[in-house]
Design a protein around this motif. Structure first.
Motif, short mmCIF file in Angstrom:
data_model
loop_
_atom_site.label_atom_id
_atom_site.label_comp_id
_atom_site.label_asym_id
_atom_site.label_seq_id
_atom_site.Cartn_x
_atom_site.Cartn_y
_atom_site.Cartn_z
N ASN A 16 0.96 -1.36 0.00
CA ASN A 16 0.03 -0.02 0.06
C ASN A 16 0.84 1.24 -0.01
N HIS A 17 2.02 1.19 0.94
CA HIS A 17 2.99 2.44 0.72
C HIS A 17 3.88 2.69 -0.42
N LEU A 18 3.74 1.30 -0.94
CA LEU A 18 4.76 1.29 -2.29
C LEU A 18 3.69 2.06 -3.38
N ARG A 19 2.43 1.43 -3.43
CA ARG A 19 1.79 2.18 -4.50
C ARG A 19 1.46 3.61 -4.30
N GLN A 20 1.20 3.92 -2.93
CA GLN A 20 0.98 5.49 -2.61
C GLN A 20 2.15 6.16 -3.06
N SER A 21 3.57 5.71 -2.61
CA SER A 21 4.56 6.45 -3.20
C SER A 21 4.71 6.89 -4.64
N PHE A 22 4.46 5.89 -5.42
CA PHE A 22 4.64 6.10 -6.90
C PHE A 22 3.13 6.30 -7.43
N ARG A 23 2.11 6.77 -6.86
CA ARG A 23 0.66 7.06 -7.29
C ARG A 23 0.16 5.99 -8.26
N ARG A 24 0.23 4.56 -7.63
CA ARG A 24 -0.17 3.77 -8.56
C ARG A 24 -1.62 3.02 -7.71
N LEU A 29 -8.44 10.16 -3.09
CA LEU A 29 -8.67 10.70 -1.75
C LEU A 29 -7.18 10.59 -1.04
N VAL A 30 -6.07 10.16 -1.48
CA VAL A 30 -4.91 10.23 -0.94
C VAL A 30 -4.21 11.61 -1.07
N ARG A 31 -3.91 12.15 -0.17
CA ARG A 31 -3.38 13.45 -0.05
C ARG A 31 -1.77 13.51 -0.32
N PRO A 32 -1.10 14.18 -0.90
CA PRO A 32 0.22 14.43 -1.17
C PRO A 32 0.90 14.25 0.35
N ILE A 33 0.49 14.76 1.34
CA ILE A 33 1.12 14.40 2.63
C ILE A 33 1.00 13.09 3.00
N ASP A 34 0.11 12.37 2.50
CA ASP A 34 -0.01 10.94 2.92
C ASP A 34 1.15 10.16 1.85
N ARG A 35 1.18 10.54 0.72
CA ARG A 35 2.34 10.00 -0.16
C ARG A 35 3.73 10.15 0.14
N SER A 36 3.92 11.53 1.04
CA SER A 36 5.33 11.95 1.47
C SER A 36 5.46 10.94 2.68
N ARG A 37 4.55 10.65 3.41
CA ARG A 37 4.62 9.88 4.61
C ARG A 37 4.98 8.43 4.13
N SER A 38 4.40 7.97 3.17
CA SER A 38 4.79 6.65 2.80
C SER A 38 6.27 6.62 2.15
N VAL A 188 -2.82 22.30 7.41
CA VAL A 188 -3.86 22.05 6.26
C VAL A 188 -5.26 21.96 6.61
N TRP A 189 -5.40 21.07 7.55
CA TRP A 189 -6.73 20.79 8.12
C TRP A 189 -7.48 21.71 8.72
N GLN A 190 -6.73 22.78 9.39
CA GLN A 190 -7.30 23.86 10.12
C GLN A 190 -7.57 24.89 9.23
N HIS A 191 -7.00 24.97 8.13
CA HIS A 191 -7.23 25.91 6.75
C HIS A 191 -8.35 25.71 6.01
N SER A 192 -8.41 24.15 5.98
CA SER A 192 -9.56 23.77 5.12
C SER A 192 -11.03 23.99 6.32
N TRP A 193 -10.67 23.69 7.21
CA TRP A 193 -11.89 23.87 8.15
C TRP A 193 -12.68 25.25 8.39
N VAL A 194 -11.61 26.20 8.18
CA VAL A 194 -11.98 27.61 8.16
C VAL A 194 -12.87 27.82 6.92
N LEU A 195 -12.36 27.22 5.83
CA LEU A 195 -13.06 27.36 4.30
C LEU A 195 -14.38 26.72 4.36
#
Length: 211
Positions: A16-24, A29-38, A188-195
């Motif tokens: 799962n982390h491998l696929r997220q890292s290479f956008r496979r 719904l996977v955020r860029p931050i999630d891909r960076s974490r992977s 990012v979550w706090q900014h999105s919550w305000v919007l």
């Protein structure tokens, strides 16, 4: 009779982390931050694997070097017959606490000279007993080189020490990276919550400020 395949099992975490890292993964719904974490997790796993290889190589090189040195040393050693001049005396080795026995002895060195000195002997040695002494070319008593098991244990300890140090650095770096990503995700979550909170709650931005 046709067999209906059951639902696919969960994707293994590593894959799962491998696929997220290479956008496979194909998950919008996977955020860029999630891909960076992977990517951080995968790079750390790769680093630990490389650290294991490096530590194993260092341990192997150390073992080969020590065994070669001991072999060269052993070719220059001579076993001579000595006569104990005193009974065995009990000694406690500093640092290790191990017990050993020593006695003054006399022997003839390989070059023909009569030599005396303190040598390791069995605990039941008495004056006048014949003892076997290992000396170098000059007739000086020297201990036997450590055995293969002792050398292998020291090399393994060195390898574990190197691996532990490298792994600790990698894990510390991973924790720092994950903390930075978590902090960024919270911002990012706090900014999105305000919007978007006014849209979800049905309030206007003015009502939100008034509250």
């Amino acid at each position: 009779m046709t067999t209906v395949p059951g639902p696919a099992g969960p994707v293994p975490r590593f894959r799962n982390h491998l696929r997220q890292s290479f956008r496979r993964d194909g998950n919008p719904l996977v955020r860029p931050i999630d891909r960076s974490r992977s990517r951080a997790l995968l790079l750390t796993a790769l680093g630990i694997g490389l650290a294991l290889l490096c530590s194993a190589g260092a341990a192997t090189a150390d073992f080969a070097s020590v065994r070669h040195r001991d072999f060269v040393t052993a070719t220059r050693l001579h076993g001579v017959q000595a006569v104990a001049l005193t009974p065995a005396q009990r000694r406690i080795e500093a640092g290790t606490g191990r017990t050993r026995y020593e006695a003054d002895a006399a022997w003839t060195s390989p070059d023909g000279h009569n030599t005396t000195g303190t040598v390791a002997v069995p605990g039941n040695t008495v004056a006048g007993s014949a003892v076997r002494v290992q000396v170098d070319d000059t007739g000086r008593p020297v201990p036997s080189p450590p055995g293969t098991i002792h050398t292998a244990a020291e090399a393994a300890g060195l390898g574990l020490l190197i691996f532990g140090g490298l792994a600790a650095l990698l894990i510390a770096g991973l924790n720092i990276r994950l903390m930075v990503l978590d902090r960024r995700a919270d911002q990012v979550w706090q900014h999105s919550w305000v919007l978007f909170e006014p849209l979800w709650s049905g309030r206007t931005p003015r009502d939100n400020r008034a509250g």
